[in-house]
Design a protein around this motif. Structure first.
Motif, PDB file in Angstrom:
ATOM      1  N   ASP A  91      -9.748  21.857 -20.310  1.00  0.00           N
ATOM      2  CA  ASP A  91      -9.954  22.698 -21.667  1.00  0.00           C
ATOM      3  C   ASP A  91     -11.346  22.986 -21.546  1.00  0.00           C
ATOM      4  O   ASP A  91     -11.650  24.097 -22.210  1.00  0.00           O
ATOM      5  N   GLU A 277     -10.767  27.910 -38.199  1.00  0.00           N
ATOM      6  CA  GLU A 277     -10.835  29.051 -37.293  1.00  0.00           C
ATOM      7  C   GLU A 277     -11.307  28.252 -35.940  1.00  0.00           C
ATOM      8  O   GLU A 277     -10.929  28.083 -35.110  1.00  0.00           O
ATOM      9  N   PHE A 280     -10.014  25.163 -34.754  1.00  0.00           N
ATOM     10  CA  PHE A 280      -8.908  24.744 -34.350  1.00  0.00           C
ATOM     11  C   PHE A 280      -8.993  24.868 -32.651  1.00  0.00           C
ATOM     12  O   PHE A 280      -7.980  24.181 -31.599  1.00  0.00           O
ATOM     13  N   THR A 281      -9.976  25.720 -32.559  1.00  0.00           N
ATOM     14  CA  THR A 281      -9.379  25.805 -30.707  1.00  0.00           C
ATOM     15  C   THR A 281     -10.742  24.958 -30.275  1.00  0.00           C
ATOM     16  O   THR A 281     -10.960  24.471 -28.457  1.00  0.00           O
ATOM     17  N   PHE A 283      -9.638  21.759 -30.390  1.00  0.00           N
ATOM     18  CA  PHE A 283      -8.132  20.658 -30.250  1.00  0.00           C
ATOM     19  C   PHE A 283      -7.461  21.028 -28.472  1.00  0.00           C
ATOM     20  O   PHE A 283      -7.506  21.786 -28.054  1.00  0.00           O
ATOM     21  N   SER A 285      -5.571  21.648 -26.030  1.00  0.00           N
ATOM     22  CA  SER A 285      -3.967  22.731 -25.458  1.00  0.00           C
ATOM     23  C   SER A 285      -3.467  22.865 -26.272  1.00  0.00           C
ATOM     24  O   SER A 285      -2.210  23.225 -26.129  1.00  0.00           O
ATOM     25  N   ARG A 288      -2.637  22.723 -29.498  1.00  0.00           N
ATOM     26  CA  ARG A 288      -2.305  23.835 -29.968  1.00  0.00           C
ATOM     27  C   ARG A 288      -1.651  24.419 -29.396  1.00  0.00           C
ATOM     28  O   ARG A 288      -0.853  24.950 -30.414  1.00  0.00           O
ATOM     29  N   GLN A 289      -0.936  24.946 -28.119  1.00  0.00           N
ATOM     30  CA  GLN A 289       0.432  24.972 -27.813  1.00  0.00           C
ATOM     31  C   GLN A 289       1.359  24.915 -28.483  1.00  0.00           C
ATOM     32  O   GLN A 289       2.509  25.391 -29.508  1.00  0.00           O
ATOM     33  N   MET A 291       1.433  23.665 -31.452  1.00  0.00           N
ATOM     34  CA  MET A 291       1.139  24.143 -33.218  1.00  0.00           C
ATOM     35  C   MET A 291       1.154  25.525 -32.939  1.00  0.00           C
ATOM     36  O   MET A 291       2.214  26.140 -34.422  1.00  0.00           O
ATOM     37  N   GLU A 292       0.848  26.696 -32.003  1.00  0.00           N
ATOM     38  CA  GLU A 292       1.171  27.827 -31.814  1.00  0.00           C
ATOM     39  C   GLU A 292       3.112  28.464 -31.658  1.00  0.00           C
ATOM     40  O   GLU A 292       3.538  29.347 -32.681  1.00  0.00           O
TER      41      GLU A 292
END
Length: 301
Positions: A91, A277, A280-281, A283, A285, A288-289, A291-292
């Motif tokens: 990451d 914001e 969050f970057t 965390f 990947s 995050r995927q 969550m998104e």
């Protein structure tokens, strides 16, 4: 108890700022390689944050702390330590060797501390000014017009007495840490505690200047209680750049710097949203995927 305290100290200890060249030189060292350097070089050249990372990694609690930090970033630090380290390296855009460099260990600690920084509230968010007879009061957040303020999360209280001919000005601020801060925690400090001499009290308006006029700049207050407009105008107090008593230099203003006292809720909210914001970057990947995907699914429904 002492051992637990020591482990917690390692978890939450911050780092000092470092020279960019030194960071570039030592960032890819493994902890063992860094500690193998001469004591003189480590003390004189190696950034403190990298020395701290090396000492952490080779300490009895090192793996435990790094596993906890990985878990905080939603990697499987405890369940799959080796896999979590490789995923973290990937990451970061670096080779997933599983052997963390001192820069990676430092970054891991910084990011895990950063994601745990929640929004806090130390100040009343009410704003406005009141004038009654020979007394007036203003409170709010100072923002600089057309420029960025060093401490956007602040609260100012101004109390003026017509009888004494003065205004008491007090400002406190919540400072936010960055990657080069000693500790990843908030700090509340007093920015100003001054007395202003009232130069004009007319109708619903007050103008005032500091009693102490020896500073590098003079800050005039212009308060209008009828329109609820409250301004500060900073002007140069020297013909050139100003040398401070601590040896620093304050550059001369090209023009008067105008600030206004406003309702600070949107300003403060924006600062904490920016932190959210950013973090969050940090965390994993994979997290995050997921969550998104959940957010996209909820928006479709």
């Amino acid at each position: 108890m002492l051992r637990i305290t020591w482990i917690l100290l390692i978890l939450f200890t911050g780092v000092a700022s470092a020279d960019d060249d030194a960071v570039a030189k030592y960032r890819d060292y493994l902890p063992e390689q860094l500690l193998a350097l001469s004591e003189e070089e480590r003390h004189s050249s190696v950034p403190m944050m990298f020395s701290g990372a090396a000492n952490l990694a080779t300490s009895p609690a090192g793996d435990f702390v790094m596993q906890a930090n990985l878990n905080a970033l939603m990697y499987s630090g405890f369940a799959d330590f080796e896999g979590a380290k490789r995923a973290f390296q990937s990451d970061l855009g670096e080779e997933p060797t599983g052997a963390l460099t001192v820069w990676q260990i430092h970054t891991l600690g910084y990011r895990s501390s950063r994601v745990n920084m929640t929004s806090v509230s130390f100040f009343p968010f009410d704003f406005g000014g009141t004038m009654s007879g020979d007394w007036a009061f203003v409170k709010g957040t100072v923002e600089i017009i057309d420029d960025k303020i060093a401490y956007p999360i602040n609260q100012v209280d101004i109390e003026c007495s017509r009888r004494s001919g003065t205004c008491d000005y007090r400002q406190i601020a919540l400072t936010l840490p960055d990657e080069n801060s000693w500790v990843q925690s908030y700090h509340v400090g007093e920015i100003a505690d001054e007395v202003y001499q009232i130069t004009r009290w007319e109708g619903q308006s007050i103008d005032a200047v500091p009693v102490n006029t020896t500073g590098c700049r003079i800050n005039q207050l212009s308060l209008n209680f009828e329109t609820q407009e409250f301004f500060e105008i900073a002007r140069n107090n020297t013909s050139g750049d100003c040398e401070t008593t601590l040896g620093g230099t304050i550059p001369r203003l090209d023009k008067p710097r105008v600030s206004r006292i406003v309702d600070g809720r949107e300003i403060i909210s924006a600062e904490f949203n920016a932190i959210s914001e950013e973090t969050f970057t940090f965390f994993s990947s994979a997290f995050r995927q997921r969550m998104e995907a959940l957010v996209a699914q909820s928006e479709q429904n």
